[in-house]
Design a protein around this motif. Structure first.
Motif, PDB file in Angstrom:
ATOM      1  N   CYS A   1       0.806  -1.230   0.000  1.00  0.00           N
ATOM      2  CA  CYS A   1       0.000   0.000   0.000  1.00  0.00           C
ATOM      3  C   CYS A   1       0.838   1.278   0.000  1.00  0.00           C
ATOM      4  N   ASP A   2       2.158   1.161  -0.021  1.00  0.00           N
ATOM      5  CA  ASP A   2       3.078   2.303  -0.043  1.00  0.00           C
ATOM      6  C   ASP A   2       3.060   3.142   1.235  1.00  0.00           C
ATOM      7  N   THR A   3       2.540   2.590   2.321  1.00  0.00           N
ATOM      8  CA  THR A   3       2.586   3.283   3.603  1.00  0.00           C
ATOM      9  C   THR A   3       4.012   3.247   4.130  1.00  0.00           C
ATOM     10  N   THR A   4       4.478   4.377   4.651  1.00  0.00           N
ATOM     11  CA  THR A   4       5.789   4.398   5.299  1.00  0.00           C
ATOM     12  C   THR A   4       5.581   4.389   6.805  1.00  0.00           C
ATOM     13  N   LEU A   5       6.428   3.638   7.474  1.00  0.00           N
ATOM     14  CA  LEU A   5       6.326   3.451   8.919  1.00  0.00           C
ATOM     15  C   LEU A   5       7.617   3.861   9.602  1.00  0.00           C
ATOM     16  N   SER A   6       7.487   4.341  10.820  1.00  0.00           N
ATOM     17  CA  SER A   6       8.670   4.565  11.643  1.00  0.00           C
ATOM     18  C   SER A   6       9.116   3.203  12.177  1.00  0.00           C
ATOM     19  N   VAL A   7      10.326   3.131  12.686  1.00  0.00           N
ATOM     20  CA  VAL A   7      10.827   1.864  13.227  1.00  0.00           C
ATOM     21  C   VAL A   7       9.920   1.352  14.349  1.00  0.00           C
ATOM     22  N   PRO A   8       9.563   2.181  15.347  1.00  0.00           N
ATOM     23  CA  PRO A   8       8.678   1.661  16.400  1.00  0.00           C
ATOM     24  C   PRO A   8       7.340   1.165  15.849  1.00  0.00           C
ATOM     25  N   ASN A   9       6.744   1.885  14.891  1.00  0.00           N
ATOM     26  CA  ASN A   9       5.474   1.441  14.304  1.00  0.00           C
ATOM     27  C   ASN A   9       5.638   0.091  13.619  1.00  0.00           C
ATOM     28  N   TYR A  10       6.734  -0.078  12.892  1.00  0.00           N
ATOM     29  CA  TYR A  10       7.002  -1.348  12.213  1.00  0.00           C
ATOM     30  C   TYR A  10       7.190  -2.472  13.235  1.00  0.00           C
ATOM     31  N   LEU A  11       8.011  -2.230  14.243  1.00  0.00           N
ATOM     32  CA  LEU A  11       8.313  -3.266  15.228  1.00  0.00           C
ATOM     33  C   LEU A  11       7.095  -3.640  16.074  1.00  0.00           C
ATOM     34  N   GLU A  12       6.199  -2.692  16.289  1.00  0.00           N
ATOM     35  CA  GLU A  12       5.006  -2.948  17.101  1.00  0.00           C
ATOM     36  C   GLU A  12       3.848  -3.519  16.285  1.00  0.00           C
ATOM     37  N   ALA A  13       3.987  -3.607  14.980  1.00  0.00           N
ATOM     38  CA  ALA A  13       2.886  -4.018  14.103  1.00  0.00           C
ATOM     39  C   ALA A  13       2.694  -5.530  14.035  1.00  0.00           C
ATOM     40  N   ASP A  14       3.529  -6.297  14.713  1.00  0.00           N
ATOM     41  CA  ASP A  14       3.402  -7.751  14.741  1.00  0.00           C
ATOM     42  C   ASP A  14       3.410  -8.345  13.330  1.00  0.00           C
ATOM     43  N   TYR A  15       4.324  -7.844  12.506  1.00  0.00           N
ATOM     44  CA  TYR A  15       4.533  -8.348  11.141  1.00  0.00           C
ATOM     45  C   TYR A  15       3.288  -8.264  10.255  1.00  0.00           C
ATOM     46  N   ARG A  16       2.535  -7.165  10.422  1.00  0.00           N
ATOM     47  CA  ARG A  16       1.406  -6.858   9.549  1.00  0.00           C
ATOM     48  C   ARG A  16       1.396  -5.353   9.333  1.00  0.00           C
ATOM     49  N   CYS A  17       1.059  -4.936   8.128  1.00  0.00           N
ATOM     50  CA  CYS A  17       0.972  -3.505   7.861  1.00  0.00           C
ATOM     51  C   CYS A  17      -0.223  -2.936   8.622  1.00  0.00           C
ATOM     52  N   PRO A  18      -0.015  -1.896   9.426  1.00  0.00           N
ATOM     53  CA  PRO A  18      -1.134  -1.312  10.161  1.00  0.00           C
ATOM     54  C   PRO A  18      -2.133  -0.585   9.247  1.00  0.00           C
ATOM     55  N   ALA A  19      -1.723  -0.285   8.022  1.00  0.00           N
ATOM     56  CA  ALA A  19      -2.623   0.420   7.103  1.00  0.00           C
ATOM     57  C   ALA A  19      -3.464  -0.532   6.257  1.00  0.00           C
ATOM     58  N   CYS A  20      -2.854  -1.597   5.707  1.00  0.00           N
ATOM     59  CA  CYS A  20      -3.587  -2.481   4.788  1.00  0.00           C
ATOM     60  C   CYS A  20      -3.700  -3.915   5.283  1.00  0.00           C
ATOM     61  N   ASP A  21      -3.071  -4.241   6.403  1.00  0.00           N
ATOM     62  CA  ASP A  21      -3.104  -5.562   7.029  1.00  0.00           C
ATOM     63  C   ASP A  21      -2.351  -6.638   6.246  1.00  0.00           C
ATOM     64  N   ALA A  22      -1.527  -6.246   5.272  1.00  0.00           N
ATOM     65  CA  ALA A  22      -0.710  -7.226   4.551  1.00  0.00           C
ATOM     66  C   ALA A  22       0.301  -7.835   5.523  1.00  0.00           C
TER      67      ALA A  22
END
Length: 112
Positions: free
Chosen positions: A70-91
């Motif tokens: 989905c081309d969403t950019t994440l900060s490192v904490p957002n990425y690490l806290e996302a449990d290996y799923r994109c918080p925007a599109c759930d991929a």
């Protein structure tokens, strides 16, 4: 807004590359040395003439991880806290990337 360019070897539309091609290999990481996104450390190694510098801890609040779906950019904490799923599109992201985290993000484990 268009997505940032992703550099590497045989990079596909969702950021898969010649080295990592599973359905979950859909992230790209920005390296501090060149401010460019690469799907993996091997792509950076093959496409640049400099040492890779992981994203610095003092810039963790800046976007440095790109979801290739989905081309969403994440900060490192957002990425690490996302449990290996994109918080925007759930991929689903590849949990195996965690094994290489120190190559992408400054860990603070050494004071070099």
């Amino acid at each position: 807004m268009s997505s940032p360019p992703v550099h590497g070897v045989a990079v596909g539309p969702e950021t898969r590359c010649a080295h990592y091609r599973t359905d979950r290999d859909i992230v790209a990481f920005k390296f501090a040395c060149c401010e460019c996104y690469y799907p993996c450390f091997r792509c950076h190694e093959e496409r640049t003439d400099h040492e890779a510098v992981p994203w610095p801890r003092d810039r963790f609040d800046e976007p440095s991880v790109l979801c290739g779906v989905c081309d969403t950019t994440l900060s490192v904490p957002n990425y690490l806290e996302a449990d290996y799923r994109c918080p925007a599109c759930d991929a689903a992201f590849n949990p195996g990337c965690g094994a290489h985290a120190a190559l992408y993000f400054e860990t603070g484990a050494s004071d070099q």
